[in-house]
Design a protein around this motif. Structure first.
Motif, PDB file in Angstrom:
ATOM      1  N   LYS A 134       0.837  -1.187   0.000  1.00  0.00           N
ATOM      2  CA  LYS A 134       0.000   0.000   0.000  1.00  0.00           C
ATOM      3  C   LYS A 134       0.885   1.254   0.000  1.00  0.00           C
ATOM      4  O   LYS A 134       2.014   1.217   0.497  1.00  0.00           O
ATOM      5  CB  LYS A 134      -0.911   0.019   1.231  1.00  0.00           C
ATOM      6  N   PRO A 135       0.367   2.370  -0.521  1.00  0.00           N
ATOM      7  CA  PRO A 135       1.189   3.594  -0.560  1.00  0.00           C
ATOM      8  C   PRO A 135       1.754   3.978   0.804  1.00  0.00           C
ATOM      9  O   PRO A 135       2.886   4.450   0.906  1.00  0.00           O
ATOM     10  CB  PRO A 135       0.208   4.648  -1.087  1.00  0.00           C
ATOM     11  N   ARG A 136       0.967   3.755   1.865  1.00  0.00           N
ATOM     12  CA  ARG A 136       1.446   4.148   3.196  1.00  0.00           C
ATOM     13  C   ARG A 136       2.621   3.285   3.668  1.00  0.00           C
ATOM     14  O   ARG A 136       3.358   3.667   4.566  1.00  0.00           O
ATOM     15  CB  ARG A 136       0.302   4.053   4.215  1.00  0.00           C
ATOM     16  N   ASP A 137       2.781   2.071   3.075  1.00  0.00           N
ATOM     17  CA  ASP A 137       3.873   1.196   3.490  1.00  0.00           C
ATOM     18  C   ASP A 137       5.231   1.722   3.040  1.00  0.00           C
ATOM     19  O   ASP A 137       6.245   1.485   3.696  1.00  0.00           O
ATOM     20  CB  ASP A 137       3.687  -0.212   2.914  1.00  0.00           C
ATOM     21  N   GLY A 138       5.249   2.400   1.904  1.00  0.00           N
ATOM     22  CA  GLY A 138       6.513   2.898   1.369  1.00  0.00           C
ATOM     23  C   GLY A 138       7.296   1.876   0.570  1.00  0.00           C
ATOM     24  O   GLY A 138       8.477   2.086   0.283  1.00  0.00           O
ATOM     25  N   TYR A 139       6.677   0.731   0.190  1.00  0.00           N
ATOM     26  CA  TYR A 139       7.393  -0.316  -0.525  1.00  0.00           C
ATOM     27  C   TYR A 139       7.168  -0.276  -2.024  1.00  0.00           C
ATOM     28  O   TYR A 139       7.891  -0.941  -2.772  1.00  0.00           O
ATOM     29  CB  TYR A 139       6.970  -1.703  -0.011  1.00  0.00           C
ATOM     30  N   LEU A 140       6.152   0.434  -2.498  1.00  0.00           N
ATOM     31  CA  LEU A 140       5.830   0.441  -3.911  1.00  0.00           C
ATOM     32  C   LEU A 140       6.964   1.050  -4.731  1.00  0.00           C
ATOM     33  O   LEU A 140       7.519   2.096  -4.369  1.00  0.00           O
ATOM     34  CB  LEU A 140       4.544   1.228  -4.155  1.00  0.00           C
ATOM     35  N   LEU A 141       7.295   0.402  -5.828  1.00  0.00           N
ATOM     36  CA  LEU A 141       8.350   0.890  -6.708  1.00  0.00           C
ATOM     37  C   LEU A 141       7.729   1.414  -7.994  1.00  0.00           C
ATOM     38  O   LEU A 141       6.885   0.752  -8.600  1.00  0.00           O
ATOM     39  CB  LEU A 141       9.333  -0.236  -7.026  1.00  0.00           C
ATOM     40  N   THR A 142       8.149   2.588  -8.400  1.00  0.00           N
ATOM     41  CA  THR A 142       7.558   3.231  -9.573  1.00  0.00           C
ATOM     42  C   THR A 142       8.590   3.541 -10.649  1.00  0.00           C
ATOM     43  O   THR A 142       8.238   4.028 -11.713  1.00  0.00           O
ATOM     44  CB  THR A 142       6.859   4.541  -9.166  1.00  0.00           C
ATOM     45  N   SER A 143       9.867   3.267 -10.372  1.00  0.00           N
ATOM     46  CA  SER A 143      10.928   3.565 -11.326  1.00  0.00           C
ATOM     47  C   SER A 143      11.849   2.359 -11.462  1.00  0.00           C
ATOM     48  O   SER A 143      12.163   1.694 -10.468  1.00  0.00           O
ATOM     49  CB  SER A 143      11.743   4.775 -10.866  1.00  0.00           C
ATOM     50  N   PRO A 144      12.314   2.056 -12.677  1.00  0.00           N
ATOM     51  CA  PRO A 144      13.247   0.926 -12.842  1.00  0.00           C
ATOM     52  C   PRO A 144      14.554   1.117 -12.085  1.00  0.00           C
ATOM     53  O   PRO A 144      15.240   0.143 -11.774  1.00  0.00           O
ATOM     54  CB  PRO A 144      13.466   0.857 -14.361  1.00  0.00           C
ATOM     55  N   PHE A 145      14.891   2.367 -11.763  1.00  0.00           N
ATOM     56  CA  PHE A 145      16.121   2.634 -11.010  1.00  0.00           C
ATOM     57  C   PHE A 145      16.016   2.153  -9.562  1.00  0.00           C
ATOM     58  O   PHE A 145      17.032   2.023  -8.872  1.00  0.00           O
ATOM     59  CB  PHE A 145      16.441   4.127 -11.042  1.00  0.00           C
ATOM     60  N   GLN A 146      14.799   1.896  -9.093  1.00  0.00           N
ATOM     61  CA  GLN A 146      14.610   1.403  -7.724  1.00  0.00           C
ATOM     62  C   GLN A 146      14.721  -0.115  -7.626  1.00  0.00           C
ATOM     63  O   GLN A 146      14.827  -0.661  -6.532  1.00  0.00           O
ATOM     64  CB  GLN A 146      13.223   1.833  -7.211  1.00  0.00           C
ATOM     65  N   CYS A 147      14.702  -0.794  -8.754  1.00  0.00           N
ATOM     66  CA  CYS A 147      14.597  -2.263  -8.737  1.00  0.00           C
ATOM     67  C   CYS A 147      15.834  -2.937  -8.165  1.00  0.00           C
ATOM     68  O   CYS A 147      15.732  -3.985  -7.515  1.00  0.00           O
ATOM     69  CB  CYS A 147      14.311  -2.781 -10.141  1.00  0.00           C
TER      70      CYS A 147
END
Length: 392
Positions: free
Chosen positions: A64-77
């Motif tokens: 969930k957005p509040r968790d802070g785990y969502l990745l939205t950019s390939p640079f985060q992978c």
């Protein structure tokens, strides 16, 4: 009529976008994907916990957005990618026997027969250094928690094995394994069950002290931490703390658990997965223990519900597994597609419920090593910190 058609069209467009995102099977392709839904540009997001791709706002996303785990950019992978590692089924079978050794009560078994059984099982390569015990009545009345620590100069390994639960029905006390009483696990963050934390705080300082002593003798040794059932939960906490304290590098640490229940919250699982390298949760068909701590609270999906750590190794079928048995490496933390979390929980009181939890590489893991020893002489005990220790 026109408004209804617009709403229907919008829902169909969103559903198509959700399906398009879900079809991505890697973080890189997921986070690169963008599509137009009517006049809006919609981006896919990657959840490292479930290893799945979702459209923004999906109610089916474990992250969930509040968790802070969502990745939205390939640079985060790269930050959430698994390090190079390989499950070793032969090592797993060996560590299952070490997990069995932790069930041996050192105060009532002959110390010569203990070492003799170890020599027989492990080709004379290991010496048990100490059994460490501490009172832990917060789990069960008059109970003790135990770690057995051994070392081998020949293989350059240190073994840390944690005792688990004697019988699965011991785990069915009121709220014993329900996530209703959690406390912060300070070493890496997140919440874990209170009795896991209390046991860890009592046992870990003594384990840490001895591991430090042994690493002074063998500074390049690999450290193997293992445990069955609740012992598997403790093995994960001890392994994480050894790495966090800088005693053992993640490259030198191996954690293998057998039938471990869920340990902590999503935050704990996420932090554990990022910290640890070779950590494997071995499960088998019809073992109820890994499922007893509920994945969500009854009736309410709370954000702090229980969540497994990653790298489950699932052995299907009713037979006792061997080092050559087929197994499946599960994709996500709580893989519900084809691994144990996707199975029904076994609750037959006189059938698989009492039987399957113990059948890891042997018919009865808690009893296996005991059957190779005699009850005649009690080893001399001493003290390490607040713990009682038995040296062999």
């Amino acid at each position: 009529m026109y408004t209804s058609m617009k709403i229907t069209f919008l829902l169909l467009a969103i559903s198509a976008a959700a399906l398009a995102c879900f079809n991505h099977k890697s973080c890189e392709t997921c986070t690169k994907s963008t599509m137009n839904v009517l006049f809006l540009k919609v981006k896919c997001q990657w959840c490292p916990l479930s290893q799945t791709c979702h459209v923004k706002g999906s109610i089916h996303n474990d992250c969930k957005p509040r968790d802070g785990y969502l990745l939205t950019s390939p640079f985060q992978c790269a930050a959430v990618a698994d390090p190079p590692m390989k499950y070793d089924s032969k090592l797993a079978a060996e560590l299952a026997r070490w997990s069995s050794l932790a069930y041996v009560e050192p105060e009532i078994y002959n110390k010569v027969s203990i070492q003799s059984a170890i020599s027989e099982q492990f080709d004379g390569e290991y010496q048990v250094v100490e059994y460490i015990t501490v009172d832990c009545p917060w789990i069960f009345d008059n109970d003790t928690c135990t770690a057995v620590i051994a070392r081998s100069e020949l293989t350059n390994r240190i073994i840390v094995s944690i005792k688990g639960t004697k019988y699965p029905n011991d785990l069915i006390g009121p709220a014993k394994l329900f996530f209703v009483d959690r406390t912060p696990f300070d070493p890496i963050g997140g919440l874990v069950l209170r009795y896991y934390n209390q046991t860890h705080k009592a046992l870990y300082p003594c384990v840490k002290s001895l591991v430090e002593d042994l690493l002074a003798l063998q500074p390049f040794a690999e450290v193997m931490v293992t445990g069955h059932s609740i012992g598997g939960a403790q093995a994960q906490l001890i392994g994480a703390n050894l790495v966090k304290d800088g005693l053992v590098s993640k490259a030198k640490l191996h954690v293998y658990t057998f039938g471990s229940p869920r340990v902590g919250t999503k935050e704990f699982a996420y932090n554990y997965d990022r910290l640890m390298g070779n950590s494997w949760r071995v499960t088998r068909e019809d073992d109820p223990i890994p499922l007893l701590v509920p994945r969500t609270q009854p009736l309410i999906n709370l954000p702090n519900s229980g969540y497994h750590t990653r790298r489950e190794v699932f052995y299907p079928g009713p037979n006792i597994m061997t080092s050559k048995s087929n197994y499946q490496i599960c994709r996500s933390n709580d893989d519900r597609s084809s691994c144990l979390s996707g199975r029904r929980i076994c609750t037959e009181p006189n059938g698989c419920y009492k039987k399957e939890y113990s059948r890891y590489f042997m018919e009865n893991l808690p009893q296996y090593m005991k059957d190779k020893m005699s009850k005649e002489e009690s080893p001399h005990s001493s003290v390490r910190g607040v713990c009682k220790v038995y040296s062999l």
